[in-house]
Design an enzyme around this catalytic site. Structure first.
Site, mmCIF file in Angstrom:
data_model
loop_
_atom_site.group_PDB
_atom_site.id
_atom_site.type_symbol
_atom_site.label_atom_id
_atom_site.label_comp_id
_atom_site.label_asym_id
_atom_site.label_seq_id
_atom_site.Cartn_x
_atom_site.Cartn_y
_atom_site.Cartn_z
ATOM 1 N N ALA A 252 0.860 -1.181 0.000
ATOM 2 C CA ALA A 252 0.000 0.000 0.000
ATOM 3 C C ALA A 252 0.897 1.231 0.000
ATOM 4 O O ALA A 252 2.102 1.109 0.207
ATOM 5 C CB ALA A 252 -0.905 -0.009 1.231
ATOM 6 N N GLU A 254 1.026 5.528 1.174
ATOM 7 C CA GLU A 254 0.368 6.510 2.031
ATOM 8 C C GLU A 254 0.142 7.880 1.404
ATOM 9 O O GLU A 254 0.166 8.881 2.123
ATOM 10 C CB GLU A 254 1.186 6.666 3.310
ATOM 11 C CG GLU A 254 2.571 7.353 3.132
ATOM 12 C CD GLU A 254 3.727 6.393 2.932
ATOM 13 O OE1 GLU A 254 3.492 5.267 2.458
ATOM 14 O OE2 GLU A 254 4.865 6.780 3.227
ATOM 15 N N GLU A 288 -0.788 2.623 7.047
ATOM 16 C CA GLU A 288 -0.877 3.771 6.139
ATOM 17 C C GLU A 288 -1.485 4.984 6.843
ATOM 18 O O GLU A 288 -1.074 6.118 6.599
ATOM 19 C CB GLU A 288 -1.700 3.417 4.888
ATOM 20 C CG GLU A 288 -1.160 2.226 4.093
ATOM 21 C CD GLU A 288 0.317 2.316 3.756
ATOM 22 O OE1 GLU A 288 0.809 3.436 3.529
ATOM 23 O OE2 GLU A 288 0.988 1.260 3.735
HETATM 24 ZN ZN LIG Z 1 4.879 2.532 5.185
#
Ligand SMILES: [Zn+2]
Length: 819
Positions: A252, A254, A288
């Site tokens: 993922a 951020e 995140e």
């Molecule tokens: Zn990270």
């Protein structure tokens, strides 16, 4: 010439049919020192024209330095100026920069455009000052087809229909931020929405899948509330989007207000998503969200302190999980997946310090590794244990408040935490953060005390293990008596009487303990007085000595058999199964295999074959590992169970419990190769990536070499995303029938795979190396070393050193245990 960007006003006219865009940006610069040229970062863009303060300016591109140099033709003194750049770019098929991701909808191939700018790929989307220290505000506008959705970090300010089937979408000004967390997204996204206080929350996915974002949306509300309270600081943007992206390099990312995820790390399919996947989704989401403060609001000055982002997000995610899911016993999971993972990499002499020298931004992609995330995260847990939870939190609150919208180095953090606590932390933290490696503490029991000494722990000593650390110890000398002691030199003695000696209660310290025979026996006999983290630590530290070929594998198997026969904790049991499985697969050792079956059986007797709703995610992992071990060992009862379950599933798919799906698919293919074709069909029609990954794993568990070869061929077709190649290699590496095939396949197809690397795409290639070379390369070291060199492993220099060192460690292990 020294300049500072203040604002970027960027308009992109995006053509998603031809995968191109035309861009114009007006950058407001603060000229801090006079000069006659301005240098921006720019990679692969076609620059059409540059105007400086409204006047056409000369420019040239330096592709190998990724620079756009603007000649001003005269000396310009300190002032605020505007630079207007017209350019065009491509939306390429890779996993970095502004790239495209493909999906099918009702038989039609469609695309979204999405971005991944960390670490240094914003420059391939627009000319910019692409370093975390150059914070500026951004005003973004898109010109896109009117049926498409546009997403960036902020909310839409206005939309204007342009009359030609296109619309202009203007987004609100961002806060002052770094380029690597900027986000561009365009496509037919669907979304569901909710609110947290006044903040608009959405989960977005390719249209039709958005409904599976409900769990993440609900979890985000709880998690934001936790972090706002913990940090004493509000989330600063008016909106937050969670976006599922079909093709994604990392787990993922951020981007501020527009977090992107792999689909299977965001979407929850009721009845199909397992508890362990759910836990992983919660953890990734929390990680995140922690970055919204650690990384986005307060940012490291340069990439050498990447750990300030990643270690904190790793640690803070678990704090949020502890609060939201107290029943998960999440810190035990942390010890296994963070402490132990960090130590594994840091036991190589080719490891690197947490704070690591980074000269070029292109070197950053390689350090998104177990040191920056896991070792750093473990050292923070040790620090919190040392200063206390309250002082730690107060220090962080002060740090966030003092440095919001700014950039920091590690000492800024030490000072804030030290100010909030009554102990000094600088010299002890500096050793753990700036020095490579970690200590092994040796314990010898004397009649009137405990003798302690330290040395650097390495799997293979290179003569450089003279480093010392300042190690704050809490020594447990009976059930409850704790003595504080600091081991600062190489050796010391603690005068104390003792019943047992445990120098790392709850495994808060980042070191391994090498107990002498007497202290190990005392601990072994008193296991019931130790916590599950202590018991895990005992098995782990002994395992590390086995891997270092300092202790024979038999000793670890004996220790487990002798002392852990009454073990009931699922975390400890699953860890024991993993280690026995490891010994068995490395050494083809009959005895460890026998003990592995005993413990697998025992585990299933304890938690049952059929999952129940109230069980924890870790019990799901334990059941899966136990069933896998027994299946590969051809246990007839398990074979019967798995066959029945799979047959029932073929008649009625809802009959198979979510937590059993993966392991039953794999068992079915292992037990009967005629199931292979059926599983392949199921893969092709599966709607979720999580389900596809489970079925793809099963395709790696055949015993038939022809089927396994088919899987490898299939994995290079359009049906398997490049971002899932690592999963294929990992699962085949674990199939005892597949190991000879995989290494050759990697060599044969490396050139092709390598074309898809670059930026976060390199992470996928790194994984392929990590999963194949250390184990499958045994006996082939020279040949492989020759192959993985030069341009074939560009941007992976450190990874290559690490996988070959690990290969050497494994070769010696086999040799050491063979007589
Ligand atoms: Zn990270």
């Amino acid at each position: 010439m020294k300049v500072k960007p203040l604002n970027y006003d960027i308009t992109l006219d995006i053509d998603l049919k031809n995968f191109t865009y035309i861009g114009e940006e007006i950058v407001t610069l603060d000229i801090e020192e006079s000069g006659s040229e301005v240098i921006l970062d720019s990679a692969g863009l076609d620059i059409k024209s540059v105007r400086f303060e409204g006047v056409e300016a000369e420019f040239n591109l330096v592709p190998d330095k990724q620079q756009l140099i603007i000649q001003l033709g005269k000396e310009v003194s300190p002032s605020n100026v505007k630079v207007d750049i017209k350019f065009s770019g491509k939306i390429e098929e890779k996993l970095a920069g502004f790239y495209r991701s493909k999906y099918e909808e009702n038989g039609e191939t469609k695309y979204i455009a999405t971005s991944q700018f960390e670490a240094a790929d914003a420059r391939s989307a627009f000319p910019c000052f692409d370093a975390p220290g150059h914070k500026a505000t951004f005003d973004i506008s898109f010109i896109i087809d009117e049926k498409l959705e546009g997403i960036t970090n902020t909310s839409i300010l206005e939309e204007e229909n342009l009359g030609n089937g296109k619309k202009l979408v203007k987004f609100a000004t961002t806060p002052k931020m770094s380029t690597y967390i900027l986000y561009f997204g365009v496509g037919e996204f669907g979304f569901i929405k909710d609110k947290y206080n006044d903040i608009e929350l959405r989960t977005l996915a390719i249209a039709g899948k958005e409904q599976y974002g409900q769990f993440a949306l609900d979890f985000t509300k709880k998690c934001l509330a936790y972090f706002e309270d913990y940090f004493g600081s509000k989330y600063v943007l008016p909106k937050l989007d969670l976006i599922a992206v079909p093709d994604f390099g990392a787990g993922a990312m951020e981007n501020w207000g527009a977090i992107t995820f792999r689909e299977n790390l965001l979407l929850v399919y009721p009845g199909k998503t397992s508890k362990s996947t759910l836990q992983r989704i919660a953890e990734v989401t929390a990680h995140e969200l922690a970055h919204m403060w650690f990384g986005n609001l307060v940012t490291m000055k340069w990439w050498d302190n990447l750990w300030l982002n990643e270690s904190f997000a790793t640690f803070m995610a678990y704090k949020a999980l502890e609060e939201i899911y107290p029943e998960w016993d999440i810190w035990t999971d942390y010890v296994i997946h963070t402490n132990f993972a960090g130590m594994d990499l840091d036991s190589l002499s080719s490891s690197h310090p947490i704070k690591v020298e980074v000269r070029e931004a292109s070197e950053v992609d390689e350090i998104f590794d177990a040191i920056s995330y896991d070792k750093g995260g473990s050292v923070l847990r040790m620090l919190e244990g040392y200063v206390g939870k309250d002082a730690f939190r107060e220090g962080l609150r002060e740090y966030i408040k003092k440095f919001a919208y700014q950039n920091t180095v590690e000492s800024d953090l030490w000072n804030c935490i030290e100010n909030a606590s009554d102990v000094s932390i600088v010299s002890f933290m500096e050793k753990f953060v700036n020095q490579i490696g970690f200590p092994q503490v040796n314990i010898e029991l004397k009649d009137n005390g405990i003798s302690l000494s330290q040395n650097r722990f390495l799997f293979k000593s290179n003569g450089e293990d003279k480093l010392l650390w300042e190690i704050p110890l809490v020594v447990l000398t009976d059930k409850s008596n704790k003595l504080k002691f600091a081991l600062n030199g190489q050796k010391d003695e603690l005068k104390a009487s003792y019943e047992i000696v445990n120098i790392n209660p709850d495994y808060t310290g980042f070191f391994i303990s090498h107990y002498d025979a007497k202290s190990l026996e005392l601990l072994g006999r008193n296991l019931s007085n130790l916590t599950n983290k202590d018991r895990l630590g005992l098995v782990h530290d002994l395992y590390m000595l086995v891997k270092a070929s300092r202790v024979k594998a038999d000793i670890l198997v004996d220790f487990i058999e002798k002392y852990f026969s009454n073990e009931k904790d699922p975390s400890v049991l699953v860890y024991i199964l993993w280690k026995l499985d490891w010994i068995n697969s490395m050494l083809k050792d009959e005895r460890s295999n026998k003990v592995l079956f005993q413990y697998s059986q025992k585990s299933l007797d304890l938690i049952g074959l059929i999952p129940n709703e109230n069980q924890k995610p870790i019990e799901d992992s334990l059941r899966s590992q136990a069933i896998t071990s027994l299946t590969l060992g051809n246990d007839s009862k398990i074979a019967e169970f798995a066959t029945e379950k799979f047959d029932a599933f073929l008649k009625d798919q809802s009959s198979l419990e979510a937590d059993l799906r993966s392991v039953i698919y794999s068992a079915a293919v292992w037990l009967d190769d005629s199931h292979y074709v059926r599983v392949l069909e199921l893969y092709k029609v599966a709607d979720s990536q999580e389900e596809k990954l489970k079925l793809l794993k099963a395709l790696c568990y055949s015993q038939n070499p022809q089927s396994l070869a088919n899987t490898l061929t299939f994995s290079l077709t359009e049906e398997v995303r490049f971002s899932h190649i690592g999963n294929v290699v990992y699962n085949l590496m674990n199939n005892p029938c597949a190991q000879d095939l995989v290494m050759d396949w990697v060599l044969e197809n490396w050139e092709n795979l390598n074309k898809k690397g670059g930026g976060m795409g390199t992470l996928i290639l790194k994984r392929v190396l990590e999963y194949s070379v250390p184990k499958l390369g045994i006996g082939r070291k020279e040949e492989l070393k020759k192959f993985f060199s030069g341009d074939r492993v560009k941007g992976m220099k450190m990874t290559v050193e690490q996988v070959f060192e690990e290969l050497g460690v494994n070769e010696r292990l086999v040799e050491f245990n063979s007589h």
